[in-house]
Enzyme design. Structure first.
Site: not given
Ligand code: IVH
Length: 690
Positions: A117, A119, A121, A229, A318, A412, A415, A430, A436
């Site tokens: 899925e 992630k 933000d 989710y 990430k 510094c 100061c 410093c 300071c």
């Molecule tokens: S599952 C047990 N699914 O990521 C963990 N989290 O770093 C359950 N987040 O606090 C999280 N998209 O705010 C999950 N598709 C997704 C997500 C997601 C964003 C965020 C969520 C969580 C953070 C964890």
């Protein structure tokens, strides 16, 4: 007649609610709006009119009841029945392989189905439904306890106030992300600018700000979206066996779930999904910062469990932090609480990683030298999420002729005190710690602390006020404070002001050991202070030793072991401690404060030299742990009064380790080296007092 109208109204109200809920569902969940906004608004107003006319038909889960209630004064804490965990991160394919290997080994399975899925933000929230009705919504907080933001969450049309289900579970905890779409963010910022307000830097901040409003009518005006989710817990409900089943169920109940969630096979499937999503990342209607892979099979999740607040069955992969080019316009030096100077790059502002970046950390001078950063250079800056932006590297090909070296200032910037950077040391500091302004708050708190000058009542709040009002510019100024000045401060009456003045007065009579410790010289703790006091007996003698030893630093003829000859005679004083002492006592600003303190009446009894005889003569002791009923200094003085020697670390030369409660590594080391361990009773016996 009346009855007929009422019956019609009742039916019409029910019909309108059903229609409006369906429209919402089509819009938010199916992503397929069936009516124009104007039609929705028209029916909405009709429902509002009917509910006003027939208050008995009102219901809390009516689509008209999203914004209600009074603005809150604060958000109440909510303890999550099931903690809200976080996710472990990975940044590379190798790390992902590691994760997959752990999952396969943990489950003793060859092939694993994951659900991938995006992630989002945004901000994680927990939604509680009781008998199908939304009764509470909370933020994550620290994972154990969050904040009750029910009234705000009710204003999000993407969150159902009631599940679309005839036989709902008794209790259910739905987890998901509140976020702002790019389009919503842009519209909000246009409106914000039109109204003369400051635009938000990125959708995440705008979403967070929206949820944190105490007045839900403000939240209602923010274009917030929601995506469910997970189901974290339930009662009176049979869970599907796989995550895909959960997502389907959530969707049927009326929650928006990610249109991009996909079941994938093994790591090959994960990586293919990652690449595909990375490519279309910029075209997505919302910002994402990576991919989440979750084990699809829910019983496998139980088997794997969690470690350190993160599940073993999921990981966030990430995206690399965003980078951009810009020009380094200047380097400024910031002075931290402990006197360390940190170079900060001033940049031509550039938009990167969802925010305008105009400064970045350069960490320290070594880093600048290693990266060969010069003022005027074109550089690569990187910013990921909420972390501090950093300078990645220089684009040397673009270096102008006018580029200048970065030089560490000699004085510094706060100061004007002397800045030193010892050979081989990364940090520059410093050395005017006592005057300071960058360091003064910490210095004063330490000075007044119990084991130092022991000024009761001079805590953080008072120190802050005194500094803000510039009533105190060095520790010596404490002794010049007048009752009137203190009594005028916030939360200070005549009485407490008088108490503080009395405590300051009382602290004037101290010991040399306490006084040295109170100066907060880097690397000089209580034990070293006591050693110095014992060895030199008088402050002037110590200062004279630092002056003559400081000269040995500059002498290129000398070997390291011959530097600091006077100071190193003191028990436990090595080159680092000696250097620190020299730096402190040769800084004129510090010396002024020392004189001033003595002029103000700070004094200590003339030293008695160490007793050469006594029951503990020549024996060395190391103290560790908390000793019952006595401070360490008192115990140390007791030992020294009987001819014993205190040292700070355990070695094979140590005769005794005096251990109190919660003794740690020193005790372990003593046991390893076979050093005799005694307690306070044992010590007293040795001295023949008990
Ligand atoms: S599952 C047990 N699914 O990521 C963990 N989290 O770093 C359950 N987040 O606090 C999280 N998209 O705010 C999950 N598709 C997704 C997500 C997601 C964003 C965020 C969520 C969580 C953070 C964890």
């Amino acid at each position: 007649m009346t009855f007929r109208i009422q019956k019609n109204s009742r039916e019409r109200v029910a019909e309108l609610r059903r229609l409006l809920n369906d429209f919402n569902y089509q819009y938010y969940v199916l992503d397929a709006p069936t009516v124009p906004d104007a039609e929705y608004d028209h029916l909405f107003r009709e429902l509002q009119g009917l509910e006003e006319k027939h208050p008995e038909l009102r219901a809390p889960d009516s689509p008209t009841q999203r914004v209600g209630g009074q603005p809150a004064r604060e958000f109440a804490p909510v303890r999550h029945r099931v903690p809200m965990q976080s996710l472990n991160n990975c940044f590379s394919e190798e790390e992902l392989h590691e994760f997959d290997r752990r999952v396969r080994e943990g489950l003793r399975r060859e092939r694993i189905t994951y659900v991938a899925e995006p992630k989002l933000d945004g901000l994680a929230v927990a939604l509680i439904y009781e008998d199908g009705v939304l009764t509470r919504g909370a933020t994550r907080g620290d994972g154990e306890t969050g904040e009750d933001i029910t009234e705000n969450l009710r204003t999000l049309r993407a969150i159902p106030l009631r599940l679309r289900e005839d036989c709902p579970p008794k209790w259910i905890d739905v987890r998901g992300e509140v976020y702002m779409s790019r389009a919503g963010f842009e519209a909000l910022n246009r409106a914000q600018e039109k109204a003369g307000g400051k635009p938000f830097v990125n959708p995440r901040n705008a979403a967070a700000g929206g949820l944190r409003q105490l007045d839900p009518t403000v939240t209602a005006q923010r274009p917030l979206s929601f995506c469910a989710y997970a189901i974290a817990g339930s009662e009176g409900w049979r869970s599907p066996v796989a995550h895909t089943g959960i997502l389907e169920q959530l969707r049927r109940w009326g929650f928006p779930v990610s249109a991009y969630a996909e079941a994938v096979e093994g790591i090959v499937g994960c990586l293919a999904y990652y690449r595909k999503t990375a490519e279309r990342r910029v075209t997505l209607p919302f910002e994402i910062d990576g991919i989440v892979y979750k084990l699809n099979d829910l019983s496998g999740r139980e088997e794997l469990g969690s470690v350190a607040r993160a599940p073993r069955w999921a990981i966030a992969h990430k995206f690399p932090a965003e980078e951009a080019l810009t020009v380094l316009e200047a380097v400024e030096f910031q002075v931290g609480r402990t006197g360390i100077l940190t170079p900060v790059a001033r940049l031509n502002p550039v938009f990167v990683g969802g925010a305008n970046v105009s400064s970045a950390t350069l960490h320290n001078m070594d880093e600048i030298e290693r990266k060969d950063v010069r003022i005027g250079d074109t550089i690569v800056v990187r910013r990921a999420g909420d972390v501090i932006p950093e300078v990645v590297r220089v684009v040397v090909e673009r270096r102008p002729k006018t580029a200048r070296q970065v030089v560490l200032p000699e004085k510094c910037p706060v100061c004007g005190g002397t800045v030193v950077r010892e050979e081989g040391e990364v940090a520059a500091r410093c050395t005017a710690g006592l005057t300071c302004r960058a360091q003064l708050r910490g210095a004063l708190l330490h000075f007044a602390s119990r084991r130092a000058m022991d000024i009761e009542g001079l805590g953080d709040k008072l120190v802050r006020q005194l500094l803000d009002l510039k009533r105190v510019n060095s520790p010596a100024d404490l002794f010049k404070l007048e009752l009137k000045t203190l009594a005028e401060l916030e939360r200070m009456g005549e009485k407490s002001a008088a108490n503080v003045i009395a405590a300051i007065e009382k602290s004037k009579t101290t010991t040399l050991a306490r006084f040295i410790y109170a100066l907060g010289i880097p690397n000089i703790g209580e034990t070293t202070s006591a050693q110095l006091a014992l060895h030199f007996g008088e402050l002037d003698v110590l200062i004279a030793a630092t002056e003559s030893d400081a000269k040995t630093v500059e002498d290129p003829e000398l070997k390291d072991k011959d530097r600091f000859p006077k100071l190193r005679k003191v028990q436990d004083v090595g080159p680092e401690v000696a250097a620190s002492l020299c730096r402190f006592f040769t800084e004129p600003r510090n010396r002024e404060v020392l004189q001033e303190l003595q002029r103000c009446g700070v004094h200590w009894p003339k030293a008695e030299s160490r007793k050469k005889d006594g029951p503990l003569a020549g024996k060395s002791f190391v103290l560790t742990g908390t000793l019952p009923g006595m401070t360490r200094e008192e115990v140390a003085r007791l030992i020294e009064s009987q001819g014993g020697i205190i040292s700070s670390s355990v070695s094979s030369k140590t005769d005794y380790v005096l251990a109190g409660t919660d003794a740690g590594s020193k005790l372990a080391k003593a046991e390893k080296l076979g050093v005799v361990v005694i307690d306070l009773m044992g010590l007293k016996k040795m001295m023949g007092v008990e």
